[in-house]
Motif scaffolding. Structure first.
Motif, PDB file in Angstrom:
ATOM      1  N   HIS A 178      14.139  41.202  42.312  1.00 41.26           N
ATOM      2  CA  HIS A 178      14.025  40.237  41.228  1.00 41.26           C
ATOM      3  C   HIS A 178      14.056  38.813  41.895  1.00 41.26           C
ATOM      4  N   ILE A 179      14.959  38.583  42.870  1.00 43.48           N
ATOM      5  CA  ILE A 179      14.902  37.309  43.567  1.00 43.48           C
ATOM      6  C   ILE A 179      13.575  37.028  44.355  1.00 43.48           C
ATOM      7  N   VAL A 180      13.085  38.194  45.003  1.00 42.69           N
ATOM      8  CA  VAL A 180      11.726  37.834  45.573  1.00 42.69           C
ATOM      9  C   VAL A 180      10.711  37.316  44.504  1.00 42.69           C
ATOM     10  N   ARG A 181      10.781  38.221  43.479  1.00 45.95           N
ATOM     11  CA  ARG A 181       9.793  37.794  42.403  1.00 45.95           C
ATOM     12  C   ARG A 181       9.900  36.333  41.900  1.00 45.95           C
ATOM     13  N   ASN A 182      11.060  36.048  41.793  1.00 52.60           N
ATOM     14  CA  ASN A 182      11.616  34.729  41.254  1.00 52.60           C
ATOM     15  C   ASN A 182      10.898  33.633  42.259  1.00 52.60           C
ATOM     16  N   SER A 183      10.965  33.944  43.459  1.00 50.11           N
ATOM     17  CA  SER A 183      10.601  32.889  44.726  1.00 50.11           C
ATOM     18  C   SER A 183       9.094  32.811  44.671  1.00 50.11           C
ATOM     19  N   VAL A 184       8.555  34.044  44.385  1.00 47.25           N
ATOM     20  CA  VAL A 184       7.151  33.939  44.434  1.00 47.25           C
ATOM     21  C   VAL A 184       6.309  33.254  43.321  1.00 47.25           C
ATOM     22  N   ASP A 185       7.045  33.821  42.050  1.00 46.44           N
ATOM     23  CA  ASP A 185       6.624  33.194  40.724  1.00 46.44           C
ATOM     24  C   ASP A 185       6.684  31.673  40.633  1.00 46.44           C
ATOM     25  N   HIS A 186       8.284  31.320  40.533  1.00 50.69           N
ATOM     26  CA  HIS A 186       8.389  30.124  40.125  1.00 50.69           C
ATOM     27  C   HIS A 186       9.025  29.218  41.528  1.00 50.69           C
ATOM     28  N   GLY A 187       9.168  29.668  42.466  1.00 46.33           N
ATOM     29  CA  GLY A 187       9.618  29.069  43.702  1.00 46.33           C
ATOM     30  C   GLY A 187       8.629  28.329  44.406  1.00 46.33           C
ATOM     31  N   ILE A 188       7.375  29.245  44.728  1.00 47.54           N
ATOM     32  CA  ILE A 188       6.387  28.694  45.374  1.00 47.54           C
ATOM     33  C   ILE A 188       5.364  28.069  44.112  1.00 47.54           C
ATOM     34  N   GLU A 189       4.785  26.902  44.485  1.00 47.28           N
ATOM     35  CA  GLU A 189       4.051  26.144  43.504  1.00 47.28           C
ATOM     36  C   GLU A 189       2.735  26.437  43.677  1.00 47.28           C
ATOM     37  N   SER A 190       1.721  26.215  42.795  1.00 53.65           N
ATOM     38  CA  SER A 190       0.257  26.759  42.695  1.00 53.65           C
ATOM     39  C   SER A 190      -0.361  25.862  43.896  1.00 53.65           C
ATOM     40  N   LYS A 191      -1.195  26.405  44.301  1.00 55.26           N
ATOM     41  CA  LYS A 191      -2.138  25.776  45.305  1.00 55.26           C
ATOM     42  C   LYS A 191      -2.168  24.281  45.281  1.00 55.26           C
ATOM     43  N   GLU A 192      -2.586  24.003  44.076  1.00 56.33           N
ATOM     44  CA  GLU A 192      -2.905  22.605  43.893  1.00 56.33           C
ATOM     45  C   GLU A 192      -1.544  21.535  43.903  1.00 56.33           C
ATOM     46  N   GLU A 193      -0.655  21.840  43.285  1.00 58.10           N
ATOM     47  CA  GLU A 193       0.638  21.289  43.355  1.00 58.10           C
ATOM     48  C   GLU A 193       0.920  21.193  44.914  1.00 58.10           C
ATOM     49  N   ARG A 194       0.888  22.312  45.531  1.00 57.75           N
ATOM     50  CA  ARG A 194       1.239  22.208  47.112  1.00 57.75           C
ATOM     51  C   ARG A 194       0.353  21.130  47.668  1.00 57.75           C
ATOM     52  N   ARG A 195      -0.809  21.093  47.575  1.00 58.23           N
ATOM     53  CA  ARG A 195      -1.882  20.141  48.310  1.00 58.23           C
ATOM     54  C   ARG A 195      -1.169  19.017  47.848  1.00 58.23           C
TER      55      ARG A 195
END
Lengths: 728, 180
Positions: free
Chosen positions: A458-475
């Protein structure tokens, strides 16, 4: 025949071995998912794995698994022989994982005794398509289809599993063996396999035709019609072979012809060119490669004997290759003996428990002997006894450590699963994520591993899903496009810390607070600033609390974190959340190393001994009578350094005898569980020690505040206090 | 008569092990209060000396606590208290009979172990129903065995341990159901 192949032992073995193979496979594939292509070793390894699974599934008659494994094997056969450049690596990874999932699924069904009803058709079709695609690059326009048909080429590898390391010496002799079965024999291919299997024991080298006897039932007819042909290299006489092959109710006759080495090398020159379904009608363009392929394999497999390129001879019937161009030797890795298989045995957990119990008893009887009152007689010379006793204690301590370590399993497997999840989720969400694992060799009790897998997922999924932003946001926010998730484990102070760290957006304190206000969780009189970060982040572990506006396939429904926390608490662990908006967050699981052994403080009240888990005790204090506050209704409180705690007199509560009434004579323990604190009055502390937790026999009804019992060094029994139960 | 044949069936079924022949019809007898009680020997694991008992709070008074039997933690029950008799002082004749029922081990604290006796089925009578329904221990007693001039109250260990407050009639019914 079938009953011969369906014994439980075999099935267990099949499931166990293939399960391990699949795990290794997945690990390897995920390891290289970010590379441009698989390296040669992995290609070989995947090929071999699929080959083994195909073979064993064939024997166990799981045809769908066989078909899928076979198809993937084809692809890797092609990869390893032709080294195509244009392979879409990620797609290939997907295919491998898909196959792995399919087989795991089927195996799960087998394990549960459900009908094995998975349909291989679709997967096989996609794999076919993929194979054609990668072949299409270098072949003729129709090459794809044609190669598709030529797929049986890889069956030539089949005999490989029977190559006992080719240690031919001058004493080796070569035989051609014809085995004819009675025409009415059913499933002649299986009978033929039995012969091959028997010969394997004595063979230095072994080829047979038709080759596909395990996976292709149609070969049965061929065998009946044309006989079963074997080329054997072995250091034995014709007599020996006859003995091994035997003439049973099913075998009509066995002809054995000794031949020369070079004849042997020529393969199945049996002179019956019309008998075998002529697979190698090779159109010259495409088959050069194939022939090369064969030769490479052959040379690769028997590098020590340049004189023995006999493997090309595998092609049955009319397709005989004399020798290879030596220059074309390939650096294909030789089959490595799988030594690691032999170094593991699976043991029934109940036996381990029994062993552990016995060792516990041993330790106690040891202390009974070594502290025996008979030894206390004055004037005894115990020098030698003491030496021997010290030796004995050392051994029994070692024994205890070994049995504990036997129950410990590295987290590596669990971490691998997470790797897979990150891979799947990030691909589906179109995020580019680097997944780093640290400390996966950290060992944890097996029981605990079973409990943390789901929460961690669950935690890992959360991190990937709404922890990490989309590529655009990150840029836009100036971060590298590639997100990073670090899964790490370490042991510290008798606990295991597993943390999931991401460099994503982090938790939004204001958003969480706003939501909490809306849901009425917050005290309206308190301003937002009164809540610490830690408190705020804990809100996300409440049921039904999700700040994610959009519900995705993976998360956002607000179930999850509360379940995570529940599961973790069930095994005595805790979840800690740290986060910095814009820089990511860290979720840490704090988990006991083992459920069976805890660190405990032994204490005494009246005549009874109790144990309290060390972790639950915040501090010990000696108090004065004037610190006590007595309420008229009998409740008591105590002021310690300006803080007020409720007081629980254990002796009184449990109605024990001869406990100390005065708080000044006893010791106060401050217990803390989830920010709730209580003071426990006990008579005296005995010491700290490791406690082997045993359940209270079921005959006795559950008592509030007791979670189990244990045996102390003197053999007496102490009850284990359960801090959360007491606080309630 | 009905009950006796039922009982016989029960005994036959219960002792289907290898030792059934030697154990059949044998009873471990012990003294508690003024009466002698008998337990079918197949339930008896062993007899041990009284040892240190760790009391457990908040349990029934007859559950005296836990003992450590070679690394196994087993609960012990004071038979006299179980029968609602006066408590007695434990002394060096006090023993613990460790019984095994449905793979649960329980120790029974008894005043004195008597002997192992053989009681033929013909000598086992059903407990009298009439006029004794007030006697609480009746429900643990499934039969009365005659040995010479004395009688032994034969105990049903399962009922002894589980706190069911059944009337004698109900108990008789249940016995029949159990044995079917």
């Amino acid at each position: 025949m079938a009953e011969e192949f369906s014994t439980d032992g075999m099935l267990d073995m099949y499931l166990f071995e293939n399960g391990q193979l699949l795990e290794q496979l997945q690990e390897m594939v995920l390891d290289q998912k970010d590379a441009d292509c698989f390296d040669e070793d992995s290609i070989n390894e995947i090929f071999r794995t699929m080959h083994t699974i195909k073979g064993s599934s064939g024997i166990m008659m799981f045809d769908e698994i066989t078909a899928v494994a076979h198809k993937l094997e084809d692809i890797f056969y092609y990869l390893r022989e032709s080294h195509p450049d244009n392979v879409p690596h990620l797609e290939l990874v997907d295919h491998v994982l898909e196959v792995e999932d399919f087989i795991s699924n089927e195996m799960e069904k087998i394990r549960n005794g459900d009908p094995v009803d998975g349909e291989s058709g679709e997967i096989v079709a996609t794999l076919d398509e993929f194979l054609n695609k990668i072949k299409g690059g270098g072949g003729s326009s129709k090459g794809g289809k044609k190669k598709g048909e030529a797929i049986p080429e890889n069956k030539h590898e089949e005999p490989k599993q029977f190559y006992i390391a080719p240690v031919a010496t001058s004493a080796s002799r070569f035989y051609k063996i014809y085995v004819s079965f009675f025409p009415e024999t059913e499933m002649a291919n299986v009978h033929a396999y039995k012969v091959v299997y028997a010969l394997k024991e004595i063979a230095e080298d072994l080829l047979y035709s038709p080759e596909d006897i395990i996976s292709d039932p149609d070969t049965a007819e061929t065998i009946i019609k044309d006989g079963f042909k074997i080329l054997l290299q072995a250091q034995c006489t014709e007599e020996d072979i006859r003995k091994v092959v035997g003439v049973g109710y099913d075998i009509d006759k066995v002809d054995i012809i000794e031949c020369k080495a070079n004849e042997f090398l020529q393969g199945f020159d049996f002179g019956e060119h019309d008998d075998i379904p002529v697979m190698p009608t090779i159109d010259l363009d495409s088959s050069v490669e194939e022939i090369d392929a064969r030769s490479k394999t052959a040379d690769g497999d028997v590098p020590k004997e340049e004189k023995k390129p006999e493997k090309p001879a595998i092609a049955p019937g009319d397709f005989v290759i004399k020798s290879k161009e030596p220059g074309k030797q390939k650096k294909l890795a030789k089959d490595k003996p799988k030594t690691e298989k032999a170094s593991f045995i699976s043991v029934n957990v109940s036996k381990m428990d029994q062993l552990m119990e016995l060792i516990g008893e041993l330790v106690i009887s040891e202390s009974v002997v070594l502290q025996n009152s008979d030894l206390k007689v004055p004037g005894l010379n115990l020098d030698n006894f003491n030496k021997a006793a010290a030796q004995l204690s050392k051994i029994s301590t070692d024994l205890q450590n070994v049995i504990m370590s036997m129950r410990m399993v590295p987290l590596a497997n669990t971490f691998q699963k997470m790797n897979r999840i990150v891979f799947d989720v990030s691909r589906k969400l179109g995020k580019d994520i680097e997944f780093v694992m640290v400390g996966e060799q950290t060992e944890v009790d097996k029981n605990i591993i079973e409990h943390i897998s789901d929460p961690l997922m669950h935690i890992v999924r959360n991190s990937v899903d709404h922890g990490i932003e989309s590529k655009e946001e990150r840029r836009d926010s100036g971060k590298p496009e590639k997100g990073k998730v670090i899964l790490s484990a370490k042991t510290e102070a008798g606990k295991v810390w597993i943390s999931v760290e991401d460099d994503g957006a982090g938790l939004d304190r204001d958003k969480i607070l706003a939501k909490a206000r809306r849901q009425g969780i917050l005290d309206d009189t308190k301003p937002d600033s009164a809540y610490s970060d830690k408190e705020v982040y804990q809100f996300i572990t409440l049921p039904g609390f999700s700040t994610n506006e959009v519900v995705t396939e993976y998360s956002g429904r607000g179930v999850g974190m509360d379940v995570v926390v529940q599961n973790i608490q069930a095994i005595g662990g805790a979840l800690e959340i740290e986060s910095k908006k814009g820089f990511g967050s860290i979720m840490s699981l704090k988990i006991p190393l083992t459920l069976a052994i805890i660190d405990g403080i032994v204490m005494e009240i009246g005549h009874s001994s109790f144990v309290m888990e060390t972790g639950a005790i915040k501090e010990f204090v000696r108090v004065k009578e004037d610190m006590m506050i007595h309420e008229p209704n009998g409740d008591e409180y105590i002021m310690i350094r300006g803080e007020c705690f409720p007081v629980l007199r254990l002796g009184q509560w449990y109605g024990l005898e001869e406990y100390k009434e005065s708080v000044e004579e006893g010791v106060m323990l401050i217990l803390e569980v989830e920010d709730k604190k209580v003071c426990l009055l006990v008579d005296k502390l005995i010491g700290e020690q490791e406690i082997v937790v045993k359940p209270i026999p079921s005959y006795i009804k559950k008592v509030k505040g007791l979670s189990g019992c244990t045996q102390l060094g003197d053999g007496s029994i102490a009850l284990i206090l359960d801090a959360p139960g007491l606080i309630e | 008569m009905e009950e006796r044949s039922e009982l016989k069936r029960q005994v036959d079924a219960g002792s289907a092990s290898n030792e059934s022949d030697t154990q059949k019809g044998k009873y471990m007898t012990f003294k508690s209060g003024n009466e002698f009680f008998g337990l079918e020997i197949q339930y008896v694991n062993e007899i041990i000396q009284l040892q240190a008992i760790t009391a457990i709070p908040e349990t029934e008074d007859y559950i005296k606590g836990l003992i450590n039997l070679r690394g196994k933690v087993i609960p012990v029950v004071d038979v006299r208290l179980r029968f609602k008799q006066e408590p007695f002082e434990y002394n060096d004749r006090t023993c613990i009979i460790v019984i095994n029922i449905k793979s649960m081990m329980v120790g029974l604290i008894v005043e004195k172990i008597a002997e192992v006796v053989e009681i033929k089925e013909d000598n086992i009578l059903p407990p009298p129903n009439v006029g004794r329904s007030d006697r609480i221990q009746n429900k643990y007693v499934y039969g009365i065995g005659k040995v010479g001039d004395t009688v032994k109250l034969l105990l049903d260990p399962d009922k002894l341990l589980n706190d069911e407050d059944l009337s004698v009639v109900e108990q008789a019914n249940e016995m029949n159901i159990d044995e079917e």
